[in-house]
Design an enzyme around this catalytic site. Structure first.
Site, short mmCIF file in Angstrom:
data_model
loop_
_atom_site.label_atom_id
_atom_site.label_comp_id
_atom_site.label_asym_id
_atom_site.label_seq_id
_atom_site.Cartn_x
_atom_site.Cartn_y
_atom_site.Cartn_z
N HIS A 167 0.83 -1.21 0.00
CA HIS A 167 0.00 0.00 0.00
C HIS A 167 0.87 1.26 0.00
O HIS A 167 0.48 2.30 -0.54
CB HIS A 167 -0.93 0.00 1.22
CG HIS A 167 -2.13 0.87 1.08
ND1 HIS A 167 -2.09 2.11 0.47
CD2 HIS A 167 -3.42 0.70 1.49
CE1 HIS A 167 -3.30 2.66 0.50
NE2 HIS A 167 -4.12 1.82 1.12
N ASP A 399 -8.71 -3.21 -20.61
CA ASP A 399 -8.83 -4.09 -21.78
C ASP A 399 -7.43 -4.37 -22.33
O ASP A 399 -6.81 -3.50 -22.94
CB ASP A 399 -9.72 -3.41 -22.82
CG ASP A 399 -9.92 -4.26 -24.08
OD1 ASP A 399 -9.30 -5.35 -24.16
OD2 ASP A 399 -10.66 -3.83 -24.96
#
Length: 456
Positions: A167, A399
């Site tokens: 993180h 994509d």
């Protein structure tokens, strides 16, 4: 017995000829996450790849596009340099030769079961989560890889791309930006498309916008945090949890908004985020009562959510600033009020008022950002539901050349007692998607309350 086989693990580096070295200082907003478990996300894609095509064509394409992406995200291929002496500050450093661990796997698990919304064993997903390589101890400092990636083939069905990152490397805005950049280069086959479409959005690692007083806070945070052990990169298994996904379509959201405004006509900030999270919060707390959990009615229930603070700083940071820049919102309600029939409306009012009065108030949010470390320590041991993700970041849009993702799973919510993932719905325009990881009995109770609560 695992139904997944590791075929190869390799290292992917940026193309030769990059900077000699790049060191990115950790700010206080990064330092507070040093001891937090890694963030794990899985993206499933439905496409009937054969194993020969996967190994001979697709894997090499993913490796090449990843290398080109890392050229623009050098610190992602670097390491966290974690000093043993708190007089020295931690940095994320890239030097030539640094690289990202990239695992290739094959699985005979039931792909359609994995991408479903129904409750299923949370343990199943860990086959597809990449392992961050082990820490190297150099005496004066530790060298900690900041990210790992894995691509898993389900022959004839699809693939899963798994991400695990510290993180402290960056918040959702930063990591999602990296994932979308990789997808863009993979789909087009070169970086030209990325530069043409997103050139002005390429990451900025510069920390010069931070003031001298903020740098002093960074040092103070590090002295407080630097003594602690680095968090393990794995969760203990079994999780003893099941995972399920809940969809709010536009009609559900409108109905919930109308319900709140009918009772609270003067309430502002009654957004899709407010009604969705408040409904989940109230259902979750009620599900505890339904499973026999005994809670004093005066005990406070908390709902906490992260806020992208880039635009709220003075002066603001650019949207493409790479790192952590988070404030937070917080609502609290007595348990006995939240489990009442009108508990959802009470929750929505509390969340909406916190957003309106504090989150959208730059001065108030700035105070919260400055006090985040002490506030996080106060959260230990209290009853709190957190949120991972945001509808602002659409990972379904990643994509790689095989269409939009079929399913997103935020695996790291398993590491919290109560946490929900939140993103745009893939199949419902204007809708939202919530992921939960709960013990089986609790999930059954939540599902029943959730479904009944949306019947109208």
């Amino acid at each position: 017995m695992s139904m997944t086989t590791i075929l190869d693990t390799c290292l992917i580096a940026p193309p030769p000829g990059q900077a000699a070295e790049l060191s990115v200082p950790l700010t206080s907003s990064d330092i507070i996450w040093l001891h937090f478990h890694p963030i794990r996300r899985l993206l499933f894609y439905e496409y009937p790849f054969s194993k020969p095509y996967f190994l001979e064509t697709l894997v090499s394409k993913l490796k090449h596009s990843l290398s080109l992406t890392l050229k623009h995200y050098l610190p992602v291929s670097g390491n966290l340099i974690y000093p043993s002496n708190t007089e020295k500050m931690p940095v994320i450093r890239y030097v030539p030769g640094d690289s990202v661990s990239f695992t290739i796997a094959e699985s005979s698990n039931d792909f359609n079961n994995l991408i479903g919304n129904h409750a299923r064993d949370a343990n199943m997903l860990y086959d597809f989560v990449p392992q961050i390589p082990p820490v190297k101890d150099e005496g004066e400092y530790k060298i900690v890889p900041v990210i790992a990636l894995q691509v898993t083939l389900f022959p004839g069905h699809g693939i899963c791309i798994g991400f695990a990152n510290l993180h402290c490397l960056g918040d959702a805005s930063s990591i999602v930006g990296f994932i979308l950049a990789w997808a863009s280069i993979s789909k087009s086959g070169c970086e030209n498309e990325l530069l043409r479409e997103k050139g002005e959005f390429l990451p900025i690692f510069d920390r010069s916008a931070f003031s001298t007083s903020e740098l002093a806070v960074d040092s103070m945070y590090w002295k407080l945090m630097g003594e602690g052990p680095l968090i393990s990169s794995t969760f203990p298994l079994p999780t003893n949890k099941v995972r399920a996904t809940f969809i709010f379509d536009q009609a559900n959201i409108k109905w919930l908004k109308d319900l709140v405004l009918a009772k609270k006509p003067d309430l502002v900030q009654v957004s899709s985020f407010v009604v969705t999270t408040s409904f989940v919060w109230s259902c979750l707390v009620r599900s505890g009562d339904a499973t026999g959990e005994e809670v004093d009615g005066n005990v406070l229930e908390y709902f906490a959510f992260a806020v992208d603070a880039r635009a709220r700083r003075n002066p603001p940071l650019p949207a493409n600033y790479f790192g952590n820049c988070l404030g937070y919102g917080m609502a609290k309600i007595k348990h006995e009020e939240l489990v009442r029939d009108e508990g959802f409306v009470i929750a929505a009012e509390a969340v909406a008022e916190d957003i309106n009065n504090r989150v959208n108030n730059k001065d108030e949010l700035s105070k919260r950002s400055e006090n985040l470390l002490s506030d996080l320590q106060k959260f230990i041991g209290i009853r709190v539901l957190g949120v991972s993700g945001s509808p602002k970041f659409d990972l379904y849009d990643a994509d790689f050349g095989w269409g939009r993702a079929r399913k997103l799973e935020v695996v790291s919510i398993d590491g919290e007692k109560y946490s929900m993932s939140l993103c745009k719905s893939r199949d419902s325009d204007g809708g939202l998607e919530v992921g939960l990881s709960l013990p089986k009995e609790r999930m059954e109770a939540f599902t029943s309350i959730f479904v009944n609560g949306l019947i109208h």
